[in-house]
Write a protein that holds these residues in place. Structure first.
Motif, PDB file in Angstrom:
ATOM      1  N   LEU A  39       0.609  -1.019  -0.108  1.00 33.01           N
ATOM      2  CA  LEU A  39      -0.112   0.149   0.099  1.00 33.01           C
ATOM      3  C   LEU A  39       1.038   0.793   0.104  1.00 33.01           C
ATOM      4  O   LEU A  39       0.495   2.126  -0.601  1.00 33.01           O
ATOM      5  CB  LEU A  39      -0.521   0.030   1.512  1.00 33.01           C
ATOM      6  CG  LEU A  39      -1.968  -1.448   0.886  1.00 33.01           C
ATOM      7  CD1 LEU A  39      -3.170  -1.208   2.547  1.00 33.01           C
ATOM      8  CD2 LEU A  39      -3.291  -0.815  -0.198  1.00 33.01           C
ATOM      9  N   LEU A  40       2.253   0.915   0.543  1.00 36.31           N
ATOM     10  CA  LEU A  40       3.175   2.232   0.643  1.00 36.31           C
ATOM     11  C   LEU A  40       3.318   2.584  -1.052  1.00 36.31           C
ATOM     12  O   LEU A  40       3.829   3.552  -1.151  1.00 36.31           O
ATOM     13  CB  LEU A  40       3.860   2.271   1.960  1.00 36.31           C
ATOM     14  CG  LEU A  40       5.244   3.011   1.662  1.00 36.31           C
ATOM     15  CD1 LEU A  40       4.700   4.053   2.646  1.00 36.31           C
ATOM     16  CD2 LEU A  40       5.994   2.252   2.943  1.00 36.31           C
ATOM     17  N   LEU A  41       3.978   1.597  -1.773  1.00 38.80           N
ATOM     18  CA  LEU A  41       4.364   2.112  -3.000  1.00 38.80           C
ATOM     19  C   LEU A  41       2.815   2.415  -3.596  1.00 38.80           C
ATOM     20  O   LEU A  41       3.575   3.142  -4.739  1.00 38.80           O
ATOM     21  CB  LEU A  41       4.826   0.329  -3.197  1.00 38.80           C
ATOM     22  CG  LEU A  41       6.563   0.101  -2.769  1.00 38.80           C
ATOM     23  CD1 LEU A  41       6.772  -1.327  -3.312  1.00 38.80           C
ATOM     24  CD2 LEU A  41       7.458   0.826  -3.330  1.00 38.80           C
ATOM     25  N   THR A  42       2.322   1.749  -3.296  1.00 36.27           N
ATOM     26  CA  THR A  42       1.371   1.830  -4.771  1.00 36.27           C
ATOM     27  C   THR A  42       0.075   2.472  -4.609  1.00 36.27           C
ATOM     28  O   THR A  42      -0.130   3.279  -5.335  1.00 36.27           O
ATOM     29  CB  THR A  42       0.051   0.145  -4.631  1.00 36.27           C
ATOM     30  OG1 THR A  42      -0.073   0.020  -3.367  1.00 36.27           O
ATOM     31  CG2 THR A  42       0.464  -0.814  -5.277  1.00 36.27           C
ATOM     32  N   VAL A  43       0.085   3.290  -2.852  1.00 41.42           N
ATOM     33  CA  VAL A  43      -0.935   4.294  -2.841  1.00 41.42           C
ATOM     34  C   VAL A  43      -0.183   5.411  -2.395  1.00 41.42           C
ATOM     35  O   VAL A  43      -0.793   6.735  -2.510  1.00 41.42           O
ATOM     36  CB  VAL A  43      -2.027   3.794  -1.728  1.00 41.42           C
ATOM     37  CG1 VAL A  43      -2.899   5.110  -1.574  1.00 41.42           C
ATOM     38  CG2 VAL A  43      -2.452   3.195  -2.654  1.00 41.42           C
ATOM     39  N   GLY A  86       5.757  -3.963  -6.436  1.00 41.32           N
ATOM     40  CA  GLY A  86       4.395  -4.942  -5.791  1.00 41.32           C
ATOM     41  C   GLY A  86       4.654  -6.477  -6.537  1.00 41.32           C
ATOM     42  O   GLY A  86       4.697  -7.387  -5.786  1.00 41.32           O
ATOM     43  N   GLN A  87       4.277  -6.625  -7.361  1.00 41.26           N
ATOM     44  CA  GLN A  87       4.208  -7.800  -7.814  1.00 41.26           C
ATOM     45  C   GLN A  87       6.006  -8.877  -7.652  1.00 41.26           C
ATOM     46  O   GLN A  87       6.233 -10.053  -7.620  1.00 41.26           O
ATOM     47  CB  GLN A  87       3.703  -7.913  -9.373  1.00 41.26           C
ATOM     48  CG  GLN A  87       3.515  -9.326 -10.475  1.00 41.26           C
ATOM     49  CD  GLN A  87       3.123  -9.439 -11.332  1.00 41.26           C
ATOM     50  OE1 GLN A  87       1.704 -10.185 -11.602  1.00 41.26           O
ATOM     51  NE2 GLN A  87       3.469  -8.224 -12.417  1.00 41.26           N
ATOM     52  N   VAL A 123      -6.436  -4.771 -11.638  1.00 38.04           N
ATOM     53  CA  VAL A 123      -8.466  -4.481 -10.544  1.00 38.04           C
ATOM     54  C   VAL A 123      -7.028  -3.128  -9.552  1.00 38.04           C
ATOM     55  O   VAL A 123      -7.984  -2.307  -9.282  1.00 38.04           O
ATOM     56  CB  VAL A 123      -8.314  -5.130  -9.247  1.00 38.04           C
ATOM     57  CG1 VAL A 123      -9.076  -4.890  -8.499  1.00 38.04           C
ATOM     58  CG2 VAL A 123      -9.281  -6.439 -11.036  1.00 38.04           C
ATOM     59  N   THR A 124      -5.919  -3.360  -9.373  1.00 39.47           N
ATOM     60  CA  THR A 124      -5.480  -2.718  -7.822  1.00 39.47           C
ATOM     61  C   THR A 124      -5.020  -1.032  -8.893  1.00 39.47           C
ATOM     62  O   THR A 124      -5.001  -0.117  -8.825  1.00 39.47           O
ATOM     63  CB  THR A 124      -4.267  -2.725  -7.519  1.00 39.47           C
ATOM     64  OG1 THR A 124      -4.401  -4.201  -7.005  1.00 39.47           O
ATOM     65  CG2 THR A 124      -2.998  -2.246  -6.810  1.00 39.47           C
ATOM     66  N   GLU A 125      -5.044  -1.843 -10.481  1.00 40.46           N
ATOM     67  CA  GLU A 125      -4.083   0.277 -10.945  1.00 40.46           C
ATOM     68  C   GLU A 125      -5.449   1.210 -11.515  1.00 40.46           C
ATOM     69  O   GLU A 125      -5.014   2.311 -11.775  1.00 40.46           O
ATOM     70  CB  GLU A 125      -3.831   0.000 -12.289  1.00 40.46           C
ATOM     71  CG  GLU A 125      -2.087  -0.696 -12.809  1.00 40.46           C
ATOM     72  CD  GLU A 125      -1.440  -0.940 -13.651  1.00 40.46           C
ATOM     73  OE1 GLU A 125       0.246  -1.816 -13.262  1.00 40.46           O
ATOM     74  OE2 GLU A 125      -2.287  -1.569 -15.021  1.00 40.46           O
ATOM     75  N   ILE A 126      -6.768  -0.009 -11.252  1.00 38.22           N
ATOM     76  CA  ILE A 126      -7.551   0.467 -11.708  1.00 38.22           C
ATOM     77  C   ILE A 126      -8.660   1.747 -10.510  1.00 38.22           C
ATOM     78  O   ILE A 126      -8.481   2.797 -10.378  1.00 38.22           O
ATOM     79  CB  ILE A 126      -8.619   0.287 -11.956  1.00 38.22           C
ATOM     80  CG1 ILE A 126      -8.727  -0.685 -13.585  1.00 38.22           C
ATOM     81  CG2 ILE A 126     -10.635   0.559 -12.163  1.00 38.22           C
ATOM     82  CD1 ILE A 126     -10.648  -1.622 -13.614  1.00 38.22           C
ATOM     83  N   LEU A 127      -7.936   1.209  -9.198  1.00 38.82           N
ATOM     84  CA  LEU A 127      -8.519   1.950  -8.356  1.00 38.82           C
ATOM     85  C   LEU A 127      -7.618   3.113  -7.589  1.00 38.82           C
ATOM     86  O   LEU A 127      -7.762   4.031  -7.608  1.00 38.82           O
ATOM     87  CB  LEU A 127      -8.531   0.628  -6.845  1.00 38.82           C
ATOM     88  CG  LEU A 127      -9.668  -0.303  -6.908  1.00 38.82           C
ATOM     89  CD1 LEU A 127      -9.381  -1.358  -5.558  1.00 38.82           C
ATOM     90  CD2 LEU A 127     -10.667   0.613  -6.587  1.00 38.82           C
ATOM     91  N   GLN A 128      -5.966   3.102  -7.977  1.00 40.46           N
ATOM     92  CA  GLN A 128      -5.155   4.039  -8.346  1.00 40.46           C
ATOM     93  C   GLN A 128      -5.601   5.012  -9.237  1.00 40.46           C
ATOM     94  O   GLN A 128      -5.166   5.484  -8.809  1.00 40.46           O
ATOM     95  CB  GLN A 128      -3.819   2.783  -8.968  1.00 40.46           C
ATOM     96  CG  GLN A 128      -3.085   2.434  -7.577  1.00 40.46           C
ATOM     97  CD  GLN A 128      -1.669   1.633  -7.853  1.00 40.46           C
ATOM     98  OE1 GLN A 128      -1.531   1.080  -9.314  1.00 40.46           O
ATOM     99  NE2 GLN A 128      -0.801   1.970  -7.262  1.00 40.46           N
TER     100      GLN A 128
END
Length: 256
Positions: A39-43, A86-87, A123-128
């Motif tokens: 979450l730190l990296l992605t958001v 992340g991946q 899905v995560t990228e859409i939220l980002q």
């Protein structure tokens, strides 16, 4: 065993493949969103960079509002943080602890597992994108351009970074993947045209422009900030990275 009409008997066997992939993708997404480091990296980091550098005049981003330059770059950074950093880290440790080995022996085929991981990334990228776009709009961002070009850039960028992330996770030890993925993230953040324009790097500009993060951020910026047409050069660079990365990951990925 015979049964009377109208009763049911267990029917063991694997679920349909689409259902297995969907279930694994949902699990991967939940695990990603529950991981504090991810979450730190992605958001958190992309959001802080967007708010900080849009509000405080620290970096000269050229003419126009800072947010118009920064928002496309931060969107590119979000894609890289999820699809690559992340991946790579998550998959590397799954490989170390034998999770991938166990999943490989399940009814879900190996390509199905990779498809599920890819779906989780999307899905995560859409939220980002929704979150970062909302913050950028609140800061005064006024995007324009062809949505299809933006979609193509994001999809090819995801493919390119996913291939590189899986290649790293499938060939290096987990600790080496953790260090290398974070180091690459920091280097590309600084030298990939996300926050600092590439023309500030002088003679190295032409080389840096060939990096996937540079192609993605510049392509998004041309479309969203300048209203340019389809950025074929940037799409071509991302396509080459996607083919090379996914091809190498498919060839050299080790499940154990």
């Amino acid at each position: 065993m015979t049964t009377a009409t109208g009763t049911y008997t267990p029917k063991p066997g694997a679920a349909p493949l689409p259902r297995m992939i969907a279930a694994q993708a949902a699990l991967e997404t939940r695990m990603l969103l529950r991981n504090g480091e991810q979450l730190l990296l992605t958001v958190v980091i992309p959001t802080l960079l967007l708010v900080l550098f849009s509000s405080v005049d620290i970096v000269d981003t050229g003419s126009g509002r800072s947010v118009d330059f920064l928002a496309p770059g931060v969107l590119a950074l979000a894609v890289m943080s999820t699809a690559f950093t992340g991946q790579a880290i998550a998959t590397g440790f799954e490989r170390r602890y034998g999770v991938l080995k166990r999943l490989a022996s399940s009814p879900l085929p190996r390509w199905g597992l990779m498809a599920a991981k890819t779906a989780s990334v999307l899905v995560t990228e859409i939220l980002q994108v929704i979150l970062l776009a909302a913050i950028a709009l609140a800061l005064g961002w006024s995007p324009h351009g062809d949505p299809l070009s933006v979609l193509l850039l994001l999809v090819l960028g995801t493919a390119a970074f996913s291939g590189l992330g899986l290649l790293m996770a499938g060939t290096l030890k987990a600790e080496a993947t953790l260090a290398a993925a974070n180091l690459v993230f920091l280097l590309l953040l600084v030298g990939g045209g996300v926050i600092v324009p590439l023309d500030r790097f002088g003679g190295a500009q032409d080389v840096l422009a060939l990096l996937p993060i540079s192609a993605l951020s510049d392509g998004l910026r041309d479309v969203l900030a300048h209203g340019a047409g389809t950025p074929w050069r940037d799409l071509g660079i991302l396509a080459v990275w996607a083919v090379l990365g996914l091809g190498a990951a498919g060839r050299f990925f080790r499940w154990e």
